[in-house]
Enzyme design. Structure first.
Site, PDB file in Angstrom:
ATOM      1  N   SER C  22       0.740  -1.207  -0.121  1.00 46.37           N
ATOM      2  CA  SER C  22      -0.057   0.023  -0.083  1.00 46.37           C
ATOM      3  C   SER C  22       0.816   1.237  -0.053  1.00 46.37           C
ATOM      4  O   SER C  22       0.149   2.354   0.182  1.00 46.37           O
ATOM      5  CB  SER C  22      -0.984  -0.134   1.320  1.00 46.37           C
ATOM      6  N   ASN C 109      -2.917  -2.282  12.870  1.00 47.82           N
ATOM      7  CA  ASN C 109      -4.063  -1.977  12.733  1.00 47.82           C
ATOM      8  C   ASN C 109      -4.579  -0.841  13.588  1.00 47.82           C
ATOM      9  O   ASN C 109      -5.421   0.090  13.165  1.00 47.82           O
ATOM     10  CB  ASN C 109      -5.023  -3.203  13.509  1.00 47.82           C
ATOM     11  N   THR C 154     -39.008  27.816 -11.265  1.00 45.72           N
ATOM     12  CA  THR C 154     -39.122  26.615 -10.475  1.00 45.72           C
ATOM     13  C   THR C 154     -39.519  25.700 -11.708  1.00 45.72           C
ATOM     14  O   THR C 154     -39.812  26.402 -12.568  1.00 45.72           O
ATOM     15  CB  THR C 154     -40.373  26.509  -9.423  1.00 45.72           C
ATOM     16  N   HIS C 155     -38.909  24.602 -11.761  1.00 40.92           N
ATOM     17  CA  HIS C 155     -39.048  23.508 -12.924  1.00 40.92           C
ATOM     18  C   HIS C 155     -38.474  24.076 -14.139  1.00 40.92           C
ATOM     19  O   HIS C 155     -38.798  23.878 -15.220  1.00 40.92           O
ATOM     20  CB  HIS C 155     -40.518  23.270 -12.991  1.00 40.92           C
ATOM     21  N   SER C 276     -12.380  25.790 -28.028  1.00 40.28           N
ATOM     22  CA  SER C 276     -12.458  24.615 -28.757  1.00 40.28           C
ATOM     23  C   SER C 276     -11.486  24.243 -29.592  1.00 40.28           C
ATOM     24  O   SER C 276     -11.068  25.004 -30.267  1.00 40.28           O
ATOM     25  CB  SER C 276     -13.874  24.628 -29.165  1.00 40.28           C
ATOM     26  N   LYS C 282     -16.068  29.203 -29.309  1.00 41.65           N
ATOM     27  CA  LYS C 282     -16.403  28.716 -28.277  1.00 41.65           C
ATOM     28  C   LYS C 282     -15.669  29.367 -27.130  1.00 41.65           C
ATOM     29  O   LYS C 282     -14.643  29.300 -27.240  1.00 41.65           O
ATOM     30  CB  LYS C 282     -16.231  27.242 -28.311  1.00 41.65           C
ATOM     31  N   ASN C 284     -16.238  28.056 -23.209  1.00 43.18           N
ATOM     32  CA  ASN C 284     -17.011  27.067 -22.651  1.00 43.18           C
ATOM     33  C   ASN C 284     -16.741  27.348 -20.969  1.00 43.18           C
ATOM     34  O   ASN C 284     -15.901  27.698 -20.528  1.00 43.18           O
ATOM     35  CB  ASN C 284     -16.592  25.430 -23.188  1.00 43.18           C
ATOM     36  N   GLU C 289     -18.625  22.922 -15.421  1.00 45.37           N
ATOM     37  CA  GLU C 289     -19.199  21.426 -15.905  1.00 45.37           C
ATOM     38  C   GLU C 289     -18.291  20.211 -15.057  1.00 45.37           C
ATOM     39  O   GLU C 289     -18.795  19.262 -14.862  1.00 45.37           O
ATOM     40  CB  GLU C 289     -18.803  21.235 -17.198  1.00 45.37           C
ATOM     41  N   TYR C 316     -10.211  -6.324  12.500  1.00 40.72           N
ATOM     42  CA  TYR C 316      -9.577  -5.769  11.479  1.00 40.72           C
ATOM     43  C   TYR C 316      -9.687  -6.758  10.168  1.00 40.72           C
ATOM     44  O   TYR C 316      -9.292  -7.847  10.432  1.00 40.72           O
ATOM     45  CB  TYR C 316      -8.097  -5.401  11.737  1.00 40.72           C
ATOM     46  N   GLN C 321      -7.988  -1.698   3.707  1.00 38.63           N
ATOM     47  CA  GLN C 321      -7.231  -1.034   3.103  1.00 38.63           C
ATOM     48  C   GLN C 321      -7.638  -0.243   1.921  1.00 38.63           C
ATOM     49  O   GLN C 321      -6.893   0.899   1.546  1.00 38.63           O
ATOM     50  CB  GLN C 321      -6.048  -1.987   2.625  1.00 38.63           C
ATOM     51  N   LYS C 324      -8.358   4.197   2.034  1.00 37.03           N
ATOM     52  CA  LYS C 324      -7.529   5.672   1.899  1.00 37.03           C
ATOM     53  C   LYS C 324      -7.789   6.169   0.473  1.00 37.03           C
ATOM     54  O   LYS C 324      -8.074   7.386   0.452  1.00 37.03           O
ATOM     55  CB  LYS C 324      -5.931   5.124   1.840  1.00 37.03           C
TER      56      LYS C 324
END
Lengths: 456, 456, 456, 456
Positions: C22, C109, C154-155, C276, C282, C284, C289, C316, C321, C324
């Site tokens: 690890s 542990n 709304t909506h 782009s 463009k 963006n 996003e 344990y 493991q 993390k």
């Protein structure tokens, strides 16, 4: 360098740049990007956009870049926004302004989707190989351990005797389904987005059918808007990986149980076990625990990607950049796990005597009921009689097969002295001689069937 | 009544009973349970376990039960633990002790897996029908609206002009992939567990191959241990549903946007809109919002089921009882959504003038660059020139096509008076005449292809 | 080197080693590991296990290791299984056999759980700082843009006029809840596992209360078995991150919409936009996003970890493991996103005239109904009248406020010439002067409240 | 009836109606809806919108409706779109046109959020009660079984001896954390949305602070836009439920293992076990398997809801209607599970002799190493010596404590005849006398602490 500076006066904020840049992970697509670009250059030539000389020049440059990737001589620059930019930037360094012609009629939207599909189609080969590696180990164990007796469980309670070969094969078939699904994932990935441009289709008369063939795809994508946003193949792959992970978690759970002191059926080889920093006696089934644990992580990749896709408008959105890491991570996880599990399966030693000893007479209670069925008793009644026998034996503190005939007959006079024959687990197993059953003959046929899947 | 009392002295705690009982939801399997039981009785007869008379008696009883289900005359009792118990209990009431012979050699473990597979195989028919309903609506719209111009978007920014027919079809193809995947889900579900007993295979010489045919499956399950725990078909179905849900969420997001006052492209019919309890003017796209929202719920069903499966030991565990509700819920969700969306799509009215007006000259900047490519400029440079034109126009506060020729030529002397022709969106669209492109000819071919998928 | 070789004859298979190791990710715990080890050495000294000289020697060595980490001079070796091994190995190189005394009474542990909690407690400081950075940006915008009018939705349908300051603050409060939850996550993390040994508690008389204080925790864990397996703090943190991600996705969705050409309310600064590779015009909203997309990935981390935990036996297991990477990834994601969003919010320019123009008279229909309520009409009837007015205006093809008084009065004679006053959006806004309402006065109070949260 | 007909000419499509209607599930909010409406009517009166007589009339009507709900005399109609509509419709039937005044200044957006928060605040009381029920059962077991010895495990391998009382309490503390988190969920739910109107705040001078007090909330929501879309409390509750589910799955996994024949530590009472329809001897731990399985489903509810929220624009969207079912389902799941688990825990019988017999000498290897530490050997070396002793014993085929002194001394001459004293598990346990350790004294203190949590 980036590919879109013209209309901008200022520069991207450095933290925004770092957030936006994808080179850190999409450089894994380097070979696919070069391969796709070569095909695109050739398509542009056929479409009359590039001269033959320009095409040759570009392809030569791209081949040099490929060689640089192979020899790890390619030097990425901090200003490379992504792998596509890095390749085009380097191409310019190598061949000059003609490099600027490569991106004609193409967008990174169709390019990256093509790259990732190509990458996945190749990765699938490797994944099938390691799946087969584990399947082979299971088949080998099934063959060598075929006739060993062990208890079968439901609800983790001892249920009926089975053959160890049958148990090994029970972990083969899910992987076989995984292989078949993997083929389907590969087939679905083979729809070529290249030529879809940013969203509306390329404005140059590129032969997308020919491009499809040259890149090893099966068909050109039918709609350009869909093509640049379609990540079904990613979701399918991640689902495949998560489901395969569940199968590995099931195998792992069984092995962890069977390797415990209490079950004592299996013993892991030292090459596939680890110890404790504190407790000197420990030999732990870490690799199986990791398989079980990583099944959770694989499910997380799937869920995360699908949540990312949810509610996006159609066509390309930058959110889609989140598609790559889960694909790479899921692939790496399984490429790491499967060979280790195969090795661990092959290296395991057994304690057949403990498996046999764990078959207690009560596990033959169904056979006792079935024997009464043979005598004409409806099964539901026979089940009840056998259940009462179990209760009586428990009350008397003895095994089911130690009830005296008299005791049995208090429960049902139909029981005769042949009753004791039902307690032979070998007989019990042999009776389950249907397709998929645990009888030795059925398991041998099953093994042949498994082998035939393996070597095709 | 329960099917397992013999060895027990006491009774189940009432709250434990309520927790354990599954009749509340598995009664949806009633027809499948009867159908599977009839096939099983016939298999037992062929295996010599039931006499011909017994088999007839049992099958007659089961047919009466089916009739009771059909006429909703069947009365469930509180003591029925699950649908299997209810059917066997009722069979006993109808035909007496012979009913107790039906469960010979069978377990609820193989029985319930068979029932659920049967249910799903039937449900898939209905789901394909409603998928086709929405596909048909999309195709009909694509046909009638084929040549209307609209802006195409990436990153929700105006990108390039496209045809509305092309956009409608971009939502057709994902559903086509969903249909193909649905077939695969169905094919994978058609592996018959019946005859696997509790875990080890049935002890009676049942012809599982014949049983497979009689129940409309494609093959008997190859391993009994695997058969009773295999829920791959459930996971596959829920993944299918979740991915279909994502496609609906994409369509929904687009429609919600296009129906906003700001876009103003679409107007929902009143039959598919709702109002506000407070704001008298509101007309809301609720059905599309529900489609988008339910995509999340569908993902939850998938995640939940897969998390339930994770780490289970092999063979049957009671945890598997959690498999049914997500299947029913996912199916109901889509059976409810798809026809409504189809109706809403068909009923939508359009504002073509607003779509057309939203195509601004800047969206032709790629065409401007492409025109320079035609004059020999490498695309990368041409892109830069066009970008600077965009910047200049913005600075001067006028549309891109309102730059004077002189202004254009300050950016690149290659530009001549033909430049203004690139700003015709119809030309732009027509140039994208590749497979999957937005040119009218390409879209017409695409439409034919879509139709051919629809009517096969 | 590993810490557990004694009972083993062979070596770990190399692929199994790679799977098991690890160090690749847990080296992020290096400072925490050293800090925890120093505290442990001191606790051992107080417990009489280490002499004062030994303790000094060990702590000096550990401080040198910390310095090596700081200067990046520490050299990891391929054979270091994890960060704990690397530190103990290096300590041995630096101070000789006394290093072997450090691990007395401790297990990896309890050690790793301590390290990860420490890491998280520190990371939370940084996360709060970047949360505040975005909150500050929102407050600054709310203050400067307080009185600008915009349509509320709304909506995604225009609903009622609101103040832009109110809208900015609507994204402040979710982050305030996130901050409060983050404090709770931190408080829950501060339960010290160290001293729990492998599972049963340390066998040396260590003062765990003192250890708790020295490491900045709030209490020693109450049960050693629980302490080595408890990952509630990880799940809580990942949930916190996923929920924060959802809030960012909501802000992002709004900004993406408002920055579209169709809404045209906002314009992103170039420092926080990208272009782009194909379309020169463009600009963006990539960073928003990405925020929206990463909300999905964050949900994946949560789901994956929780699925990993599901069904594990207590104490344990190596599966843990997997805890993390999601923690590190979630933290990095938000540390990367939040400052960029703050910068983008601060840098945005506005088009107040477009916001104002988007307030159409129909949005005042509720005010029309309310005015009838003032005249004594029950709201339900008033709502109906206003709805009919909307319908009439639509039929006549004019705005709601262009209906003549006569036309209005055909709907309800109560309407008089004052009706036209209800169509002033400023009045409408001013009427909503309750706690949390959009009236300028209420928003100013709200802003003060937000500021007071910020600077405490 | 619906509450929004005015501007519409046509009717909702019947399938769209069915999709849109929420009465099927939101009728669970009936009491909360009435309670919230009474408070609203009183607030309107104080604001001068309703006369005292009108308010009385409305409240009387609402009280009659509450009585109808209580006596189940309330008749829902097919045309009731949701619970709010049903109540307002019925109110109209009972008191006439004045009913139409109730909805003044209120929207279903703030109303439903208020109802659901109220519902949850009440449900939390019940959930805490059943949590305490299970905690009490665990404490009672810990007290009665406190001094029984059993093996403790890590990696499901025997690790070190512990007390059974310690193990029972290890399942108490996670539930204690759950209780504390549940309080926080409740506290976070107590922010009152009512008065936020549809999105912009109510236009009538309602005293939201007084309303907050009258409905038992702790503060009015600070921003109306946020208030109608904030579902943090739902996500927090579902996370709470999912994490609680994980804790139950851990307890369940342990109990399932310990109740297997192989472990044989526990035996479930018949009142909390079920049998098999096929195998007469089976006694299965179904309730624990259901607990484990439902942990997956609970995770699904969380994931689904969070995926639904992802990417929504701010303010109210209909997608939010998907919030209710997961809340109800998660609550029902835990209300069903917890009392049953409490009963099963209380009713379990033990096999202390099997637990004791499972403590093998190898589990004392840490104590062997610790004894060498006492003699001055660094722990790392001592661990190695003990590991070699384990290896030697395995090679010689005898238990660790059966090695002769001579054999021990070949490994390290420091070992003397006192070595055999380390193999007493009681001594081993007694040595772990730190806070949270397994020593009897420490466990007794822990038990007192647990009790103090319980009865406060």
């Amino acid at each position: 360098m980036n590919l879109w500076g013209g209309r901008f006066s200022g520069k991207l904020d450095p933290q925004a740049w770092a957030l936006n840049a994808s080179l850190g992970f999409d450089q894994r697509l380097s070979f696919q990007d070069v391969r796709g670009s070569i095909a695109w250059a050739q398509a542009l030539e056929k479409a009359g956009v590039l001269s033959s000389a320009e095409c040759t020049q570009i392809c030569d440059g791209l081949n040099r870049i490929r060689a640089e990737f192979e020899s790890q001589a390619f030097i990425f620059q901090e200003s490379d926004e992504d792998i596509h930019t890095a390749v085009e930037r380097r191409l310019g360094e190598l061949i000059g302004p003609a490099a600027g012609k490569l991106h004609t009629g193409r967008s990174r939207n169709d390019q990256v989707a093509t790259d990732l599909r190509l990458w996945l189609m190749e990765a699938i080969q490797g994944l099938e190989a390691v799946l087969i590696e584990l399947q082979s180990a299971l088949v080998a164990r099934a063959e060598s351990d075929l006739n060993l007796l062990m208890p079968g469980y439901t609800h983790l309670q001892r249920a009926q005797p089975i053959l160890l070969g049958h148990w090994w094969l029970s972990h083969f078939w899910p992987l076989q389904r995984d292989r078949e699904r993997l083929h389907q994932v590969g087939a679905h990935a083979a729809s070529l987005p290249l030529g879809s441009g940013a969203l509306a289709g390329t404005a140059f008369p590129v032969d997308r059918q020919a491009l499809t063939v040259s890149l090893g795809f099966s068909e050109p994508s039918p709609n350009s808007l869909d093509a640049v946003s379609d990540r079904d193949f990613v979701a399918e792959f991640l689902f495949w990986a998560a489901l395969t992970g569940l199968h590995l978690s099931r195998l792992a759970e069984d092995v962890i149980l069977f390797s415990s002191a209490e079950f004592g059926f299996f013993e892991l080889s030292e090459a596939f076990s680890t110890g404790s920093s504190l407790m000197p006696q420990k030999k732990n089934p870490d690799v199986f625990e990791l398989a079980r644990g990583k099944a959770g992580s694989l499910l997380g990749y799937l869920t995360g990607l699908m949540a990312t896709l949810k509610g996006l408008p159609s066509s390309y959105d930058k959110d889609l950049q989140e598609d790559k890491l889960p694909v790479f991570n899921a692939c790496d996880t399984l490429m790491g796990l499967l060979p280790v599990l195969a090795g661990a399966v092959r290296g395991m030693s057994l304690h057949p005597e403990r498996m046999r000893a764990a078959i207690e007479p009560g596990m033959l209670a169904t056979d006792l009921a079935d024997s009464l069925v043979q005598k004409g008793l409806p099964f539901r009644q026979a089940h009840n009689v056998a259940g009462q026998a179990v209760k009586l034996a428990a009350k008397l503190g003895k095994p089911l097969d130690a009830l005296s005939l008299q005791e049995f007959q208090t429960l049902d006079p139909l029981i005769d002295s042949n009753v004791y024959m039902v307690f032979d687990p070998l007989q019990s197993i042999a009776r389950r001689n249907v397709i998929g059953g645990t009888a030795p003959e059925a398991v041998r046929i099953q093994l042949q069937s498994a082998k035939s899947k393996l070597y095709k």
